[in-house]
Design a protein around this motif. Structure first.
Motif, PDB file in Angstrom:
ATOM      1  N   UNK A 226       0.845  -1.192   0.000  1.00 54.04           N
ATOM      2  CA  UNK A 226       0.000   0.000   0.000  1.00 54.04           C
ATOM      3  C   UNK A 226       0.880   1.241   0.000  1.00 54.04           C
ATOM      4  N   UNK A 227       0.422   2.285  -0.684  1.00 53.18           N
ATOM      5  CA  UNK A 227       1.113   3.562  -0.654  1.00 53.18           C
ATOM      6  C   UNK A 227       2.556   3.508  -1.132  1.00 53.18           C
ATOM      7  N   UNK A 228       2.879   2.580  -2.037  1.00 48.76           N
ATOM      8  CA  UNK A 228       4.253   2.458  -2.508  1.00 48.76           C
ATOM      9  C   UNK A 228       5.156   1.697  -1.570  1.00 48.76           C
ATOM     10  N   UNK A 229       4.601   1.133  -0.489  1.00 49.72           N
ATOM     11  CA  UNK A 229       5.374   0.359   0.485  1.00 49.72           C
ATOM     12  C   UNK A 229       4.993  -1.108   0.383  1.00 49.72           C
ATOM     13  N   UNK A 230       5.965  -1.967   0.562  1.00 49.48           N
ATOM     14  CA  UNK A 230       5.723  -3.411   0.606  1.00 49.48           C
ATOM     15  C   UNK A 230       6.144  -3.911   1.989  1.00 49.48           C
ATOM     16  N   UNK A 231       5.174  -4.473   2.691  1.00 50.42           N
ATOM     17  CA  UNK A 231       5.393  -4.943   4.057  1.00 50.42           C
ATOM     18  C   UNK A 231       5.351  -6.462   4.071  1.00 50.42           C
ATOM     19  N   UNK A 232       6.348  -7.096   4.710  1.00 46.90           N
ATOM     20  CA  UNK A 232       6.369  -8.549   4.815  1.00 46.90           C
ATOM     21  C   UNK A 232       7.068  -8.928   6.114  1.00 46.90           C
ATOM     22  N   UNK A 233       6.961 -10.217   6.468  1.00 49.05           N
ATOM     23  CA  UNK A 233       7.630 -10.692   7.670  1.00 49.05           C
ATOM     24  C   UNK A 233       6.749 -11.601   8.493  1.00 49.05           C
ATOM     25  N   UNK A 234       7.112 -11.753   9.762  1.00 48.83           N
ATOM     26  CA  UNK A 234       6.408 -12.645  10.682  1.00 48.83           C
ATOM     27  C   UNK A 234       6.317 -11.979  12.053  1.00 48.83           C
ATOM     28  N   UNK A 235       5.161 -12.183  12.718  1.00 51.58           N
ATOM     29  CA  UNK A 235       4.934 -11.565  14.022  1.00 51.58           C
ATOM     30  C   UNK A 235       4.273 -12.577  14.958  1.00 51.58           C
ATOM     31  N   UNK A 236       4.365 -12.301  16.261  1.00 56.68           N
ATOM     32  CA  UNK A 236       3.736 -13.163  17.259  1.00 56.68           C
ATOM     33  C   UNK A 236       2.222 -13.015  17.208  1.00 56.68           C
ATOM     34  N   UNK A 237       1.515 -14.131  17.380  1.00 54.99           N
ATOM     35  CA  UNK A 237       0.055 -14.109  17.378  1.00 54.99           C
ATOM     36  C   UNK A 237      -0.479 -13.490  18.663  1.00 54.99           C
ATOM     37  N   UNK A 238      -1.715 -13.027  18.623  1.00 52.79           N
ATOM     38  CA  UNK A 238      -2.333 -12.424  19.810  1.00 52.79           C
ATOM     39  C   UNK A 238      -2.437 -13.421  20.951  1.00 52.79           C
ATOM     40  N   UNK A 239      -2.768 -14.670  20.620  1.00 52.29           N
ATOM     41  CA  UNK A 239      -2.994 -15.677  21.654  1.00 52.29           C
ATOM     42  C   UNK A 239      -1.722 -16.309  22.153  1.00 52.29           C
ATOM     43  N   UNK A 240      -0.570 -15.863  21.655  1.00 50.99           N
ATOM     44  CA  UNK A 240       0.701 -16.429  22.093  1.00 50.99           C
ATOM     45  C   UNK A 240       0.897 -16.096  23.566  1.00 50.99           C
ATOM     46  N   UNK A 241       1.090 -17.140  24.375  1.00 47.80           N
ATOM     47  CA  UNK A 241       1.150 -16.959  25.825  1.00 47.80           C
ATOM     48  C   UNK A 241       2.573 -17.073  26.373  1.00 47.80           C
TER      49      UNK A 241
END
Length: 594
Positions: A226-241
């Motif tokens: 979006x907006x000329x930017x490309x975002x990628x990667x990996x993040x922790x899930x909300x339910x990760x305890x």
């Protein structure tokens, strides 16, 4: 004679080195970035005593001719830029021409290089910034740099270095970040005689992440353009305890950066779904036009400045929110006991279902399912051959829906709803699930105005501490949107005349005390949205159905249907998991049906 003197070149280089070279890890970062700019496909790093005794970086890049090698150790000599206009769109990791001379000025430095297609190479030795020799030598194509006895001529700097183990850890962290940003390049890191990290060239970021961290099914993939930017990667899930703090790696055009705008966008994305304070694990890659970001801000090139800061913030925030909304439900796994006392086998039901449906026999992992339940022991423990239930990190489920249509079977201890769908069995915390539903309903209604309130026939006087009194009175206007109406009634009390229609009048005092506690811990300068989310979370918590409360089949169906309609169905506003799943495959595997 005047007071102002021109500093000698060697002293000026040492001062510059203090900005660029903070520790051995800084040396590794600068040398590896030079290797990557030279087109290296394999980089080998070796350190001794955490890099204090020696740092070696060897690559198979394009190398340098003899004349270029001699110029490379002079200040502000670089092949990356030629004129001032080039600073507006820097496409390489290095560009200032300061790294090699700065490093050479505070060490015994050896540069050995051979350009591609050349028959011989060049070796240059520098001691404390002074060239000792420059000779022709045999060398493989590429470049090898040795940095020995770092800060040997600056004992005041050397004594501030940390222990060998701590410096080695910093080197390992930097190499890990560089390897993440460049999966197509192979990396090897050795310390003394030990191989710390070895990553052959990988086909994708997912493969490189597996090489560095192993199988990480608990991470969610991020992908947004979006907006000329490309975002990628990996993040922790909300339910990760797991731990509330995890590594956060952010890269702009493959450059390791620390940026407050991006850090705030990450926190903002997680705070939309939960008020739980956390610094989640993030491996985030942002690609943008080179002229949209200024990397010439900090001597170590760790900070950047964006041409459109608000655009970057919004794209990162929305990209992470999209990924979090698709986060999966934590899955239970059945694991056979390694050893158990011999005894008669209970053949009425498999261990897990017996524990779920018949609480008097055995409660699997009670601390995970119900913190108030006692540990199972003695005759009620499972016999040999039965399974225990453990909860690994959350795993992203396939498909766009996090929660599938489910059929409730009943309740366990009047606290957990047991439900099934085509893919397995689910255990839902009824209070947490209802709290999630009400939280999103409250936030949605606030966008249209305010919540409905109910007037109290008899006003309620609530005694508070001085801090709680000040906190609630100071937020009275925000609390009116939620249906709370009160006024100060002396130095340590409030007179409550109305409460939200969602909350029973009998619970309103407890809710206000909880709000006072939550808001008291909030920074006085915090954004109004943070306060509103905390109020909404507390309001939803006190309005939700309680634990140890029997539900009819219709009420269970209502909660499950409403839960499916929520944007973030895996956690409650306070960060607790909504449900746990036991997949069909896991059940079939333990019944030897696969």
């Amino acid at each position: 004679m005047g007071k102002i003197n021109r500093l000698p070149d060697d002293l000026a280089n040492q001062i510059a080195a203090g900005e660029v070279v903070e520790r051995p890890a800084s040396v590794v970062k600068e040398l590896v970035e030079n290797a990557l700019d030279a087109g290296a496909r394999r980089v080998r790093i070796h350190v001794e005593l955490g890099g204090k005794k020696q740092v070696q970086v060897e690559d198979d890049g394009e190398g340098m001719a003899a004349d270029d090698a001699r110029l490379a150790i002079e200040r502000h000599a670089t092949s990356k830029i030629r004129r001032a206009d080039d600073l507006a769109a820097i496409a390489t990791l290095g560009f200032r021409g300061e790294a090699l001379p700065s490093i050479a000025s505070v060490s015994h430095f050896v540069l050995r290089t051979r350009a591609r297609g050349q028959q011989t190479g060049t070796e240059i030795r520098v001691n404390g910034g002074i060239v000792a020799s420059a000779t022709e030598t045999g060398a493989p194509e590429g470049t090898r740099v040795e940095v020995n006895d770092l800060f040997y001529n600056l004992p005041a700097r050397r004594k501030f270095l940390k222990a060998d183990g701590a410096e080695s850890a910093q080197v390992s962290r930097v190499v890990t970040q560089l390897a993440l940003a460049n999966p197509e390049t192979g990396f090897t890191l050795t310390s003394a005689a030990r191989t710390v990290l070895e990553c052959p060239p990988a086909l994708s970021l997912r493969d490189r992440l597996y090489q560095l961290y192993g199988d990480r099914a608990d991470l969610l993939e991020v992908a947004k353009v979006a907006g000329g930017l490309r975002l990628s990667g990996y993040i922790a899930a909300l339910a990760e305890q797991g731990p509330t703090r995890g590594p956060q790696h952010v890269f702009i055009n493959r450059r390791i950066v620390k940026d407050r705008t991006i850090a705030h966008a990450i926190i903002s994305a997680y705070s939309v779904a939960s008020i739980k304070e956390r610094s989640p694990e993030v491996h985030l890659f942002i690609e943008m036009p080179a002229d949209a970001v200024d990397v010439n801000v900090h001597p170590t090139k760790a900070e950047v400045r964006f041409r459109d800061q608000s655009l970057v913030h919004e794209v990162v925030r929305r990209g992470l929110m999209d990924a979090l909304s698709q986060g999966g439900v934590p899955q239970l796994q059945l694991q056979a006991e390694v050893a158990a006392p011999q005894g008669p086998r209970d053949i009425s039901l498999p261990g897990v279902l017996a524990g779920v449906l018949y609480p008097n026999r055995w409660i699997p992992n009670p601390a995970r399912l119900n913190p108030d339940a006692p540990n199972s022991s003695g005759p009620s423990a499972p016999a040999s051959g039965f399974s225990r239930m453990e909860v690994p990190g959350p795993t992203a489920l396939p498909g766009p829906e996090t929660v599938r249509p489910m059929i409730p079977l009943g309740q366990f201890r009047d606290t957990f709803i047991i439900a099934i769908d085509a893919e397995g069995v689910a255990i839902i915390d009824q209070h947490v699930a209802h709290e999630r539903v009400l939280f999103e309903r409250v936030m949605e209604r606030l966008t249209a105005g305010r919540l409905e309130s109910q007037r109290l026939l008899v006003p309620m006087v609530l005694e508070l501490s001085a801090a709680e009194h000040e906190c609630l009175v100071g937020r009275a206007q925000a609390l009116e949107q939620f249906g709370f109406e009160f006024e100060s009634f002396g130095p340590s009390a409030i007179n409550v005349t109305a409460v939200p229609a969602l909350i029973d009048a009998g619970d309103s005092a407890t809710a206000l005390l909880a709000l006072a506690h939550d808001l008291e811990g909030l920074d006085a300068g915090a954004h109004l949205q943070d306060a509103i989310q905390r109020i909404a979370a507390t309001t939803a918590c006190h309005a939700a159905v309680k634990a140890n409360y029997p539900l009819s089949h219709e009420k269970m169906m209502h909660i499950l249907d409403e839960l499916r309609a929520t944007a973030y169905s895996t956690v409650c506003p306070h960060g607790r998991p909504v449900m746990l799943r036991l997949t069909r495959r896991e059940i079939e595997k333990n019944f030897d049906r696969i």
